[in-house]
Scaffold this active site. Sequence first.
Site, PDB file in Angstrom:
ATOM      1  N   LYS A  22       0.850  -1.201   0.000  1.00  0.00           N
ATOM      2  CA  LYS A  22       0.000   0.000   0.000  1.00  0.00           C
ATOM      3  C   LYS A  22       0.887   1.253   0.000  1.00  0.00           C
ATOM      4  CE  LYS A  22      -1.635   1.755   3.964  1.00  0.00           C
ATOM      5  NZ  LYS A  22      -1.367   3.190   4.191  1.00  0.00           N
ATOM      6  N   ASN A  23       1.919   1.266   0.865  1.00  0.00           N
ATOM      7  CA  ASN A  23       2.686   2.507   1.052  1.00  0.00           C
ATOM      8  C   ASN A  23       3.666   2.810  -0.063  1.00  0.00           C
ATOM      9  OD1 ASN A  23       1.168   2.953   3.266  1.00  0.00           O
ATOM     10  ND2 ASN A  23       2.721   2.355   4.764  1.00  0.00           N
ATOM     11  N   ARG A  92      -4.398  10.555   3.333  1.00  0.00           N
ATOM     12  CA  ARG A  92      -3.306  11.501   3.564  1.00  0.00           C
ATOM     13  C   ARG A  92      -2.279  11.461   2.445  1.00  0.00           C
ATOM     14  NH1 ARG A  92      -1.590  13.969   7.459  1.00  0.00           N
ATOM     15  NH2 ARG A  92       0.582  13.362   7.162  1.00  0.00           N
ATOM     16  N   CYS A 116      -4.122  13.218  11.600  1.00  0.00           N
ATOM     17  CA  CYS A 116      -5.122  12.143  11.585  1.00  0.00           C
ATOM     18  C   CYS A 116      -5.152  11.564  12.993  1.00  0.00           C
ATOM     19  CB  CYS A 116      -4.776  11.112  10.531  1.00  0.00           C
ATOM     20  SG  CYS A 116      -3.478  10.022  11.054  1.00  0.00           S
ATOM     21  N   ARG A 121       0.908  14.778  12.580  1.00  0.00           N
ATOM     22  CA  ARG A 121       1.428  14.459  11.244  1.00  0.00           C
ATOM     23  C   ARG A 121       1.536  15.707  10.354  1.00  0.00           C
ATOM     24  NH1 ARG A 121      -1.125   8.890   9.159  1.00  0.00           N
ATOM     25  NH2 ARG A 121       0.824   8.817   7.962  1.00  0.00           N
ATOM     26  N   PRO A 122       2.303  16.705  10.784  1.00  0.00           N
ATOM     27  CA  PRO A 122       2.500  17.905   9.965  1.00  0.00           C
ATOM     28  C   PRO A 122       3.237  17.562   8.674  1.00  0.00           C
ATOM     29  CG  PRO A 122       4.063  17.852  11.770  1.00  0.00           C
ATOM     30  CD  PRO A 122       3.123  16.704  12.002  1.00  0.00           C
ATOM     31  N   ILE A 123       3.242  18.490   7.706  1.00  0.00           N
ATOM     32  CA  ILE A 123       4.004  18.252   6.461  1.00  0.00           C
ATOM     33  C   ILE A 123       5.048  19.354   6.278  1.00  0.00           C
ATOM     34  CG2 ILE A 123       2.178  16.930   5.293  1.00  0.00           C
ATOM     35  CD1 ILE A 123       1.485  19.496   3.731  1.00  0.00           C
ATOM     36  N   ASP A 124       5.516  19.895   7.404  1.00  0.00           N
ATOM     37  CA  ASP A 124       6.500  20.997   7.337  1.00  0.00           C
ATOM     38  C   ASP A 124       7.768  20.603   6.581  1.00  0.00           C
ATOM     39  OD1 ASP A 124       6.671  19.290   9.671  1.00  0.00           O
ATOM     40  OD2 ASP A 124       8.376  20.492  10.277  1.00  0.00           O
ATOM     41  N   ASP A 305       4.139   0.637  12.139  1.00  0.00           N
ATOM     42  CA  ASP A 305       2.879   0.086  11.607  1.00  0.00           C
ATOM     43  C   ASP A 305       2.601  -1.317  12.113  1.00  0.00           C
ATOM     44  OD1 ASP A 305       3.253   1.659   8.327  1.00  0.00           O
ATOM     45  OD2 ASP A 305       2.738   2.449  10.291  1.00  0.00           O
ATOM     46  N   ILE A 327       7.413   6.954  17.075  1.00  0.00           N
ATOM     47  CA  ILE A 327       7.169   7.700  15.839  1.00  0.00           C
ATOM     48  C   ILE A 327       5.934   8.592  15.951  1.00  0.00           C
ATOM     49  CG2 ILE A 327       6.765   7.516  13.350  1.00  0.00           C
ATOM     50  CD1 ILE A 327       9.510   6.417  14.092  1.00  0.00           C
ATOM     51  N   ARG A 397      -8.805  -0.249   3.846  1.00  0.00           N
ATOM     52  CA  ARG A 397      -7.907   0.679   3.144  1.00  0.00           C
ATOM     53  C   ARG A 397      -6.558   0.022   2.889  1.00  0.00           C
ATOM     54  NH1 ARG A 397      -6.184   5.051   6.420  1.00  0.00           N
ATOM     55  NH2 ARG A 397      -4.703   5.147   4.711  1.00  0.00           N
TER      56      ARG A 397
HETATM   57  C1  EPZ Z   1       4.417   6.782   6.165  1.00  0.00           C
HETATM   58  O1  EPZ Z   1       3.708   7.894   6.686  1.00  0.00           O
HETATM   59  C2  EPZ Z   1       3.413   5.655   6.120  1.00  0.00           C
HETATM   60  N1  EPZ Z   1       2.302   6.030   5.261  1.00  0.00           N
HETATM   61  C3  EPZ Z   1       2.885   5.367   7.529  1.00  0.00           C
HETATM   62  O2  EPZ Z   1       2.038   4.239   7.431  1.00  0.00           O
HETATM   63  C4  EPZ Z   1       4.072   5.004   8.414  1.00  0.00           C
HETATM   64  O3  EPZ Z   1       3.602   4.810   9.728  1.00  0.00           O
HETATM   65  C5  EPZ Z   1       5.096   6.146   8.392  1.00  0.00           C
HETATM   66  O4  EPZ Z   1       5.502   6.413   7.030  1.00  0.00           O
HETATM   67  C6  EPZ Z   1       6.337   5.810   9.197  1.00  0.00           C
HETATM   68  O5  EPZ Z   1       6.917   4.642   8.712  1.00  0.00           O
HETATM   69  C7  EPZ Z   1       2.480   5.996   3.928  1.00  0.00           C
HETATM   70  O6  EPZ Z   1       3.547   5.648   3.449  1.00  0.00           O
HETATM   71  C8  EPZ Z   1       1.308   6.363   3.095  1.00  0.00           C
HETATM   72  P1  EPZ Z   1       6.643  10.067   8.208  1.00  0.00           P
HETATM   73  P2  EPZ Z   1       4.390   9.370   6.647  1.00  0.00           P
HETATM   74  O7  EPZ Z   1       6.632  11.308   7.399  1.00  0.00           O
HETATM   75  O8  EPZ Z   1       5.191   9.499   5.428  1.00  0.00           O
HETATM   76  C9  EPZ Z   1       6.684  13.441  11.541  1.00  0.00           C
HETATM   77  C10 EPZ Z   1       0.092   2.986   7.695  1.00  0.00           C
HETATM   78  O9  EPZ Z   1      -0.414   2.499   8.722  1.00  0.00           O
HETATM   79  N2  EPZ Z   1       6.731  14.384  10.423  1.00  0.00           N
HETATM   80  O10 EPZ Z   1       7.810   9.132   8.123  1.00  0.00           O
HETATM   81  O11 EPZ Z   1       3.329  10.362   6.914  1.00  0.00           O
HETATM   82  C11 EPZ Z   1       5.344  12.725  11.626  1.00  0.00           C
HETATM   83  O12 EPZ Z   1       4.421  13.497  12.361  1.00  0.00           O
HETATM   84  C12 EPZ Z   1       0.642   4.395   7.732  1.00  0.00           C
HETATM   85  O13 EPZ Z   1       0.239   2.392   6.603  1.00  0.00           O
HETATM   86  C13 EPZ Z   1       6.915  15.732  10.679  1.00  0.00           C
HETATM   87  O14 EPZ Z   1       7.014  16.135  11.835  1.00  0.00           O
HETATM   88  O15 EPZ Z   1       5.334   9.238   7.924  1.00  0.00           O
HETATM   89  C14 EPZ Z   1       5.699  11.440  12.338  1.00  0.00           C
HETATM   90  O16 EPZ Z   1       5.714  11.665  13.734  1.00  0.00           O
HETATM   91  C15 EPZ Z   1       0.398   5.089   9.077  1.00  0.00           C
HETATM   92  N3  EPZ Z   1       6.960  16.599   9.651  1.00  0.00           N
HETATM   93  C16 EPZ Z   1       7.120  11.145  11.851  1.00  0.00           C
HETATM   94  O17 EPZ Z   1       7.621  12.378  11.308  1.00  0.00           O
HETATM   95  C17 EPZ Z   1       6.843  16.188   8.337  1.00  0.00           C
HETATM   96  O18 EPZ Z   1       6.907  17.031   7.421  1.00  0.00           O
HETATM   97  C18 EPZ Z   1       7.220  10.092  10.762  1.00  0.00           C
HETATM   98  O19 EPZ Z   1       6.370  10.497   9.729  1.00  0.00           O
HETATM   99  C19 EPZ Z   1       6.660  14.814   8.088  1.00  0.00           C
HETATM  100  C20 EPZ Z   1       6.611  13.916   9.142  1.00  0.00           C
END
Ligand code: EPZ
Length: 418
Positions: A22-23, A92, A116, A121-124, A305, A327, A397
């Site tokens: 999926k990811n 997302r 969520c 989960r910010p996107i900064d 996950d 995380i 999903r």
């Molecule tokens: C991906 O999410 C996966 N989703 C998540 O899987 C997975 O848990 C996560 O990576 C970690 O492995 C998809 O690939 C669609 P991150 P992502 O950016 O990319 C913080 C599932 O169950 N962060 O690595 O959103 C964030 O808040 C889902 O399949 C910032 O602070 O994860 C988190 O605490 C859930 N700023 C940490 O980093 C940012 O700009 C890791 O997030 C981006 C992230």
Amino acid sequence: MKIMEVEGGRTLEGTIRVSGAKNATVALIPAAILTDEEATICNVPEITDTEALCDILRLLNVKVNRASESVVINPQDMVNLEITEEYSNKLRASYYFMGALLGKYKKAVMYFPGGCSIGARPIDLHLKGFEALGAKITTEKNKYIVEAKELHGANIYLDIASVGATINIMLAAVKAKGQTIIENAAKEPEIVNVATFLNNMGAKIVGAGTSTIKIEGVEKLHKCFHEVIPDRIETGTYIIIAALCGKNLRIDNMIPEHVDSLLSKLEEMGANMEVGADYVIISKKDTPYKSTDVKTAVYPGFPTDLQQPFTVLLTQAEGKSKITETIYENRFMHIPYLKKLGADIVLKNQTATLTGPSELKGCEVVATDLRAGAAMVVAGLFASGKTTITNVEHILRGYEQIIEKLTEVGAKISLKEI
Ligand code: EPZ
């Protein structure tokens, strides 16, 4: 609303075949618009996230030919429209269209929801990367306008090894002028799968899977064919089910290295396991598992996950086990329902301490998020009696044909519309 009913306590035998990740899929589908010709992607899982992203492609007038396990995407007549909340809110990962549209048109306009249930989960970091490449970002409430006169290479250091930010910056950088270096990049296998896809189109990316990724911008990206890697989280979920309910249960079409952290934990706990080149065969134990402590981490550490499904296995370990989530700030919503089923769990800050083994008895539970829902399925299959799970849309999903795959190996599980 859909609910699942599970008759637990049954032994599961036979083979479960893992589907495409999926990811990886949710990044590959938006990335496909970067080609100037046509992209064919096979081993695409039939899950609601895939359909939601194909709907966004159709909104942008991209030709989408969805066959059973593949999709052919042709963006030659596409238009760069604003992606409205109705479309982006479905998942997302719609945020990958920001990087892809910016990379292709130097402009992306889309609504993007905030966090969520499992965290803010910010996107900064995504936005910081886009700005480093030359984009200007304006936001009006949930609407993002990301625009660049020209995209140029940049050296980008990620404060957190974010999966999403690493991929999104890659998508924006493949056609930028010059070299981009991403430091402290995430190393998840899905990132390698996306980089391979882009290189198959003619991009120049090296270092995916390490913490330093280098991207040389190119002018054009051409036709390509690509395969989604097996889903390592689906793999891990079924491995955990096998450890609790299996009798020579074979999990097939998987990559053992992608679940190394889980397999080594199971070894430590005394699992009956045979690991092959692309399969694992596991039987449940008739004595309790050894207790262990787990801490989630970025790849290749123990995946966040799998934290929720793995907690169910820890309820069957002798004595005290601890699992710490590093995380996300709110990924323990499954705990109250595991306690309702009979588990002995104390939650303090980001650590759940379990005392086992505990008898689990079926009851009514809720899928609060995708992987908490998966944990409810794992628990329902193991617990005695019937477990009813509501809000199962979350589960559908991320797990292709979960009812069919489990029924095939002897589970009594059904999906009902109420
Ligand atoms: C991906 O999410 C996966 N989703 C998540 O899987 C997975 O848990 C996560 O990576 C970690 O492995 C998809 O690939 C669609 P991150 P992502 O950016 O990319 C913080 C599932 O169950 N962060 O690595 O959103 C964030 O808040 C889902 O399949 C910032 O602070 O994860 C988190 O605490 C859930 N700023 C940490 O980093 C940012 O700009 C890791 O997030 C981006 C992230």
